[in-house]
Motif scaffolding. Structure first.
Motif, PDB file in Angstrom:
ATOM      1  N   MET A   1       0.942  -1.276  -0.058  1.00  0.00           N
ATOM      2  CA  MET A   1       0.051   0.059  -0.024  1.00  0.00           C
ATOM      3  C   MET A   1       1.013   1.352   0.008  1.00  0.00           C
ATOM      4  SD  MET A   1      -1.364   0.879   3.949  1.00  0.00           S
ATOM      5  CE  MET A   1      -1.873   2.563   3.480  1.00  0.00           C
ATOM      6  N   LEU A   2       0.334   2.298  -0.524  1.00  0.00           N
ATOM      7  CA  LEU A   2       0.867   3.412  -0.542  1.00  0.00           C
ATOM      8  C   LEU A   2       0.693   4.283   0.748  1.00  0.00           C
ATOM      9  CD1 LEU A   2       3.096   4.829  -2.561  1.00  0.00           C
ATOM     10  CD2 LEU A   2       1.270   5.851  -3.497  1.00  0.00           C
ATOM     11  N   LEU A   3       1.428   4.867   1.235  1.00  0.00           N
ATOM     12  CA  LEU A   3       1.045   5.906   2.492  1.00  0.00           C
ATOM     13  C   LEU A   3       1.405   7.211   1.888  1.00  0.00           C
ATOM     14  CD1 LEU A   3       2.488   4.362   5.831  1.00  0.00           C
ATOM     15  CD2 LEU A   3       0.143   4.876   5.604  1.00  0.00           C
TER      16      LEU A   3
ATOM     17  N   ALA B   1      -5.874  -3.326  -0.554  1.00  0.00           N
ATOM     18  CA  ALA B   1      -4.397  -3.111  -0.615  1.00  0.00           C
ATOM     19  C   ALA B   1      -3.677  -3.648   0.156  1.00  0.00           C
ATOM     20  CB  ALA B   1      -4.191  -1.819  -0.654  1.00  0.00           C
TER      21      ALA B   1
ATOM     22  N   GLU C   1      -1.323  -9.945   6.499  1.00  0.00           N
ATOM     23  CA  GLU C   1      -0.072  -9.476   5.940  1.00  0.00           C
ATOM     24  C   GLU C   1       0.589  -8.661   6.842  1.00  0.00           C
ATOM     25  OE1 GLU C   1      -1.013  -7.367   2.368  1.00  0.00           O
ATOM     26  OE2 GLU C   1       0.793  -6.359   2.597  1.00  0.00           O
ATOM     27  N   ASN C   2       1.846  -8.743   6.638  1.00  0.00           N
ATOM     28  CA  ASN C   2       2.709  -7.938   7.951  1.00  0.00           C
ATOM     29  C   ASN C   2       2.908  -6.490   7.516  1.00  0.00           C
ATOM     30  OD1 ASN C   2       3.358  -9.892   9.818  1.00  0.00           O
ATOM     31  ND2 ASN C   2       5.137 -10.722   8.427  1.00  0.00           N
ATOM     32  N   LEU C   3       2.936  -5.747   8.446  1.00  0.00           N
ATOM     33  CA  LEU C   3       3.153  -4.285   8.288  1.00  0.00           C
ATOM     34  C   LEU C   3       4.796  -3.864   8.224  1.00  0.00           C
ATOM     35  CD1 LEU C   3       0.225  -2.783  10.236  1.00  0.00           C
ATOM     36  CD2 LEU C   3       0.598  -2.746   7.661  1.00  0.00           C
ATOM     37  N   PRO C   4       5.228  -2.831   7.819  1.00  0.00           N
ATOM     38  CA  PRO C   4       6.831  -2.665   7.990  1.00  0.00           C
ATOM     39  C   PRO C   4       7.021  -2.442   9.687  1.00  0.00           C
ATOM     40  CG  PRO C   4       5.757  -1.228   6.375  1.00  0.00           C
ATOM     41  CD  PRO C   4       4.490  -1.894   7.190  1.00  0.00           C
TER      42      PRO C   4
ATOM     43  N   GLN D   1      11.601   1.011  10.797  1.00  0.00           N
ATOM     44  CA  GLN D   1      11.751   0.959   9.349  1.00  0.00           C
ATOM     45  C   GLN D   1      10.721   2.044   8.723  1.00  0.00           C
ATOM     46  OE1 GLN D   1      14.036  -0.535   7.527  1.00  0.00           O
ATOM     47  NE2 GLN D   1      13.469   0.923   6.000  1.00  0.00           N
ATOM     48  N   LEU D   2       9.471   1.834   9.113  1.00  0.00           N
ATOM     49  CA  LEU D   2       8.467   2.940   8.879  1.00  0.00           C
ATOM     50  C   LEU D   2       8.801   4.245   9.343  1.00  0.00           C
ATOM     51  CD1 LEU D   2       6.220   3.169   7.106  1.00  0.00           C
ATOM     52  CD2 LEU D   2       4.619   2.686   9.029  1.00  0.00           C
TER      53      LEU D   2
ATOM     54  N   VAL E   1       5.039  13.279   2.290  1.00  0.00           N
ATOM     55  CA  VAL E   1       5.940  12.254   1.929  1.00  0.00           C
ATOM     56  C   VAL E   1       5.317  10.905   1.517  1.00  0.00           C
ATOM     57  CG1 VAL E   1       6.150  11.686   4.482  1.00  0.00           C
ATOM     58  CG2 VAL E   1       7.982  10.937   2.744  1.00  0.00           C
ATOM     59  N   TYR E   2       5.660  10.054   0.483  1.00  0.00           N
ATOM     60  CA  TYR E   2       4.911   9.027   0.119  1.00  0.00           C
ATOM     61  C   TYR E   2       5.884   7.899   0.590  1.00  0.00           C
ATOM     62  CZ  TYR E   2       1.808  11.685  -2.985  1.00  0.00           C
ATOM     63  OH  TYR E   2       1.199  12.434  -3.667  1.00  0.00           O
ATOM     64  N   VAL E   3       5.277   6.865   1.314  1.00  0.00           N
ATOM     65  CA  VAL E   3       6.040   5.653   1.564  1.00  0.00           C
ATOM     66  C   VAL E   3       5.387   4.228   1.054  1.00  0.00           C
ATOM     67  CG1 VAL E   3       6.631   4.266   3.483  1.00  0.00           C
ATOM     68  CG2 VAL E   3       6.919   6.804   3.631  1.00  0.00           C
ATOM     69  N   ASP E   4       5.815   3.549   0.419  1.00  0.00           N
ATOM     70  CA  ASP E   4       5.432   2.257  -0.140  1.00  0.00           C
ATOM     71  C   ASP E   4       5.653   1.036   0.984  1.00  0.00           C
ATOM     72  OD1 ASP E   4       4.620  -0.182  -1.423  1.00  0.00           O
ATOM     73  OD2 ASP E   4       5.340   0.687  -3.189  1.00  0.00           O
ATOM     74  N   THR E   5       4.775   0.810   1.538  1.00  0.00           N
ATOM     75  CA  THR E   5       4.869  -0.278   2.816  1.00  0.00           C
ATOM     76  C   THR E   5       5.673  -1.461   2.291  1.00  0.00           C
ATOM     77  OG1 THR E   5       2.823  -1.167   2.734  1.00  0.00           O
ATOM     78  CG2 THR E   5       2.963   0.569   4.302  1.00  0.00           C
ATOM     79  N   LYS E   6       5.486  -1.747   1.084  1.00  0.00           N
ATOM     80  CA  LYS E   6       5.956  -2.891   0.470  1.00  0.00           C
ATOM     81  C   LYS E   6       7.411  -2.892   0.358  1.00  0.00           C
ATOM     82  CE  LYS E   6       2.339  -5.752  -1.823  1.00  0.00           C
ATOM     83  NZ  LYS E   6       1.243  -4.944  -2.078  1.00  0.00           N
TER      84      LYS E   6
ATOM     85  N   SER F   1       9.281  -0.633   2.129  1.00  0.00           N
ATOM     86  CA  SER F   1       9.673  -0.493   3.503  1.00  0.00           C
ATOM     87  C   SER F   1       9.899  -2.108   3.974  1.00  0.00           C
ATOM     88  CB  SER F   1       8.644   0.056   4.244  1.00  0.00           C
ATOM     89  OG  SER F   1       8.812   1.393   3.788  1.00  0.00           O
ATOM     90  N   LYS F   2       9.011  -3.094   3.755  1.00  0.00           N
ATOM     91  CA  LYS F   2       9.181  -4.268   4.393  1.00  0.00           C
ATOM     92  C   LYS F   2      10.548  -5.127   3.777  1.00  0.00           C
ATOM     93  CE  LYS F   2       4.861  -5.470   3.750  1.00  0.00           C
ATOM     94  NZ  LYS F   2       3.850  -6.242   3.776  1.00  0.00           N
TER      95      LYS F   2
ATOM     96  N   GLY G   1       4.481   5.043  -7.443  1.00  0.00           N
ATOM     97  CA  GLY G   1       3.475   4.307  -6.517  1.00  0.00           C
ATOM     98  C   GLY G   1       3.153   3.083  -7.089  1.00  0.00           C
TER      99      GLY G   1
ATOM    100  N   THR H   1       4.748  -0.728  -7.051  1.00  0.00           N
ATOM    101  CA  THR H   1       6.058  -1.320  -6.195  1.00  0.00           C
ATOM    102  C   THR H   1       6.869  -1.819  -7.048  1.00  0.00           C
ATOM    103  OG1 THR H   1       4.236  -1.634  -4.468  1.00  0.00           O
ATOM    104  CG2 THR H   1       6.317  -2.589  -4.325  1.00  0.00           C
TER     105      THR H   1
END
Lengths: 124, 466
Positions: free
Chosen positions: A1-3, A29, A34-37, A41-42, B124-129, B131-132, B198, B200
């Motif tokens: 997902m996009l934050l 999404a 599903e694991n979150l970061p 890291q986040l 700020v944009y962050v793609d959690t995928k 980041s993981k 956006g 991934t």
């Protein structure tokens, strides 16, 4: 997902994270299990204090959207477990929001589009 | 010679000012004076007029910048040369900053008046995928080459006597460079992924490619600077040839050449974003409000210490973080300290002559930076010469008027020099493993020192025979 975190918004950052994770869950999404970061890291990727992310994750945990495991970190709650929770307060909140929307001129069609965006792809 | 070297350095500085100015109107990055603008704004009459005004200012700055490098040639005194050099540096740097600051302010007000919007404001944009993604497994293949890289230059070291302090300094610097490369590589590996589209998959590919490129460049630059370090060592120990030539080589190797790969990387990145933008809409962020005058980044909302710079290439420090404040404040204080300290030293060195103190056992030569204690019993012979001849500086100051410090003097070897070049007589004091060259500003004063030295040597001999 996009934050997307906005530093200009009056909404606190932890609240923005919480809201967007819920939206992503509804739009699938983010999938159950599903694991979150990780918090660190986040925090690093957004560039904020880890306490902010911790607060968002704890809020989501208290509301039942995520489970926090000491080893695996935060992950999305199973859909089945979420559905067992009480939802009356949500209907009440929705009634208020819909009333505000109606008074401020949001049309039925516009509302339908929002509903379809969120419910449209759901398998149930 | 020194004057010409300083003039050459001013030209390099002038050229680097032009280099910075070339980034102020960056159509490919859609950036005018560090302000992000929409692509079609270049046709706006107000912007065109603004660019026109800037071109005139740029022309004036360029011409005056070049013209004012020349007066340095006419100074024959090193203190004046160095003073002029520093004044030029400060004035033209302030002028350059003023041009950028004013342009940035004007451009921001044009953007605000026109209501132009470029990307999400202060977001700020962050793609959690992304980041993981597990970064611990992604050890760069070239990472392990760093220690080997240092060893590969080891044979070059063997030609120098390792006990010399310059050789140890060189080894220390090379080890430091290797450690720096390791730190940079680890930092690069842990860098937060940037969100461009956006999507991934696409973003991951772009991030991986660029990380690999930066790591390879870090390695190449480390190799390069170890070689550079070796070249500097060869010149300061006198095995690299003429010192003027050495200075030119060091300036080119230390400033111009390393910029080339950085510039290529910068161009490649700009082109990549440009191509990507043609395919799809990018997730862009408007951070204009965080850039003070387009140069200083101040964003207390995030903890990131380094961000991509807007004017020029490389990174800028986030002044809004504690680390950023220390880094920026530290580097400003260090730079000012170096400039003012060296300036004060050069001026004082020019006006304070070395002096001799005598006592019963030894003579003491003292100048601001160097001093020697010469015991009478260690003096083998005292002679005089008319001029110094060919010298190579190892650690000292050499101007048109004087030479002071450690030198290699032809046919004498390792020497200490305290010589005014205009005086037609120089005392040569021969010691066991060193030769000391000394004179006073006048011939009479030098002869007086010679007499005094002879008298003290005779007194000592008399005392020995009694």
């Amino acid at each position: 997902m996009l934050l997307k975190i906005s530093f200009e918004s009056p909404t606190p950052i932890y609240q923005q994270i919480r809201d967007q994770i819920i939206l992503a869950m509804a739009k699938e999404a983010l999938l159950p299990g599903e694991n979150l970061p990780t918090v660190r890291q986040l925090a690093k990727d957004i560039g904020v204090n880890p306490m902010t992310i911790n607060k968002a994750y704890n809020l989501l945990k208290d509301e039942g959207y995520v489970v926090i495991d000491r080893r695996q970190g935060a992950r999305i709650q199973d859909a089945g477990l979420l559905k067992n929770e009480k939802t009356e307060y949500l209907i009440e909140a929705l009634e208020l929001i819909l009333s505000e929307a109606k008074l401020k001129g949001v049309t039925k069609e516009e509302l339908s589009k929002v509903i379809l965006r969120i419910y449209g792809k759901r398998r149930d | 010679m020194v004057t010409w070297i300083m003039w050459g350095t001013l030209l390099v500085i002038w050229f680097s000012f032009l280099f910075i100015l070339s980034f102020l109107i960056d159509k490919r990055r859609r950036m005018l004076f560090g302000v992000t603008v929409p692509s079609d704004c270049m046709e706006d009459p107000e912007v065109l007029e603004f660019i026109n005004r800037y071109q005139k200012r740029k022309k004036r700055f360029t011409m005056l910048g070049l013209i004012f490098t020349f007066p340095i040639i006419y100074f024959d005194n090193f203190a004046w040369v160095y003073s002029y050099f520093n004044v030029y540096l400060v004035l033209f740097f302030v002028w350059l900053y003023w041009i950028i600051y004013q342009g940035n302010r004007q451009m921001k007000s044009i953007k605000s008046a026109q209501g132009w919007r470029v990307g999400e404001k202060q977001a700020v944009y962050v793609d959690t995928k992304l980041s993981k993604e597990d970064k611990s497994e992604k050890q760069p293949k070239l990472f392990w080459l760093i220690p080997a890289l240092f060893l590969s230059f080891e044979p070059l070291l063997s030609q120098h006597p390792l006990l010399q302090s310059a050789a140890w300094l060189m080894i220390g610097t090379s080890i430091f460079l290797c450690l720096l490369a390791v730190i940079v590589m680890i930092k690069l590996k842990r860098t937060s992924p940037k969100v461009y589209t956006g999507d991934t998959g696409t973003d991951q590919k772009i991030n991986d490619t660029w990380k690999a490129r930066w790591m390879t460049l870090t390695l190449i630059l480390t190799y390069y600077f170890i070689l550079f370090n070796n070249v500097i060592h060869r010149f300061i120990t006198g095995s690299g040839g003429d010192i003027g030539m050495g200075f030119t080589v060091v300036i080119i190797m230390g400033s111009v050449l390393p910029l080339v790969p950085l510039l290529i990387m910068h161009r490649m990145r700009v082109k990549m974003v440009e191509d990507l933008r043609q395919d799809r809409e990018l997730l862009e962020v408007d951070e204009d409000d965080y850039w003070i005058g387009g140069i200083i980044y101040y964003n207390p909302n995030v903890k990131k210490t380094f961000v991509s710079t807007r004017i020029g290439i490389g990174s800028s420090v986030n002044f809004g973080t504690t680390a950023g404040k220390w880094l920026l404040g530290g580097s400003v204080i260090l730079t000012l300290g170096l400039i003012l300290g060296s300036w004060a030293f050069v001026v004082a060195e020019e006006f304070v002559d070395p002096k001799i103190l005598w006592d019963e056992e030894a003579m003491y030569i003292q100048s601001l930076a160097y001093s020697d204690e010469i015991a009478y019993e260690s003096i083998q012979e005292v002679t005089t010469i008319e001029e110094l001849g060919n010298t190579t500086k190892t650690n000292g100051t050499a101007t048109a008027d004087y030479a002071r410090g450690s030198f290699n003097v032809r046919s004498y070897g390792k020497s200490r020099v305290y010589v005014f070049r205009e005086t037609p007589i120089i005392l040569v004091i021969h010691l066991e493993d060193l030769t000391v060259f000394y004179n006073e500003p006048t011939e009479e004063a030098t002869l007086a020192v010679l007499d005094e030295l002879h008298r003290r040597l005779e007194d000592r001999e008399d005392r020995g025979t009694e």
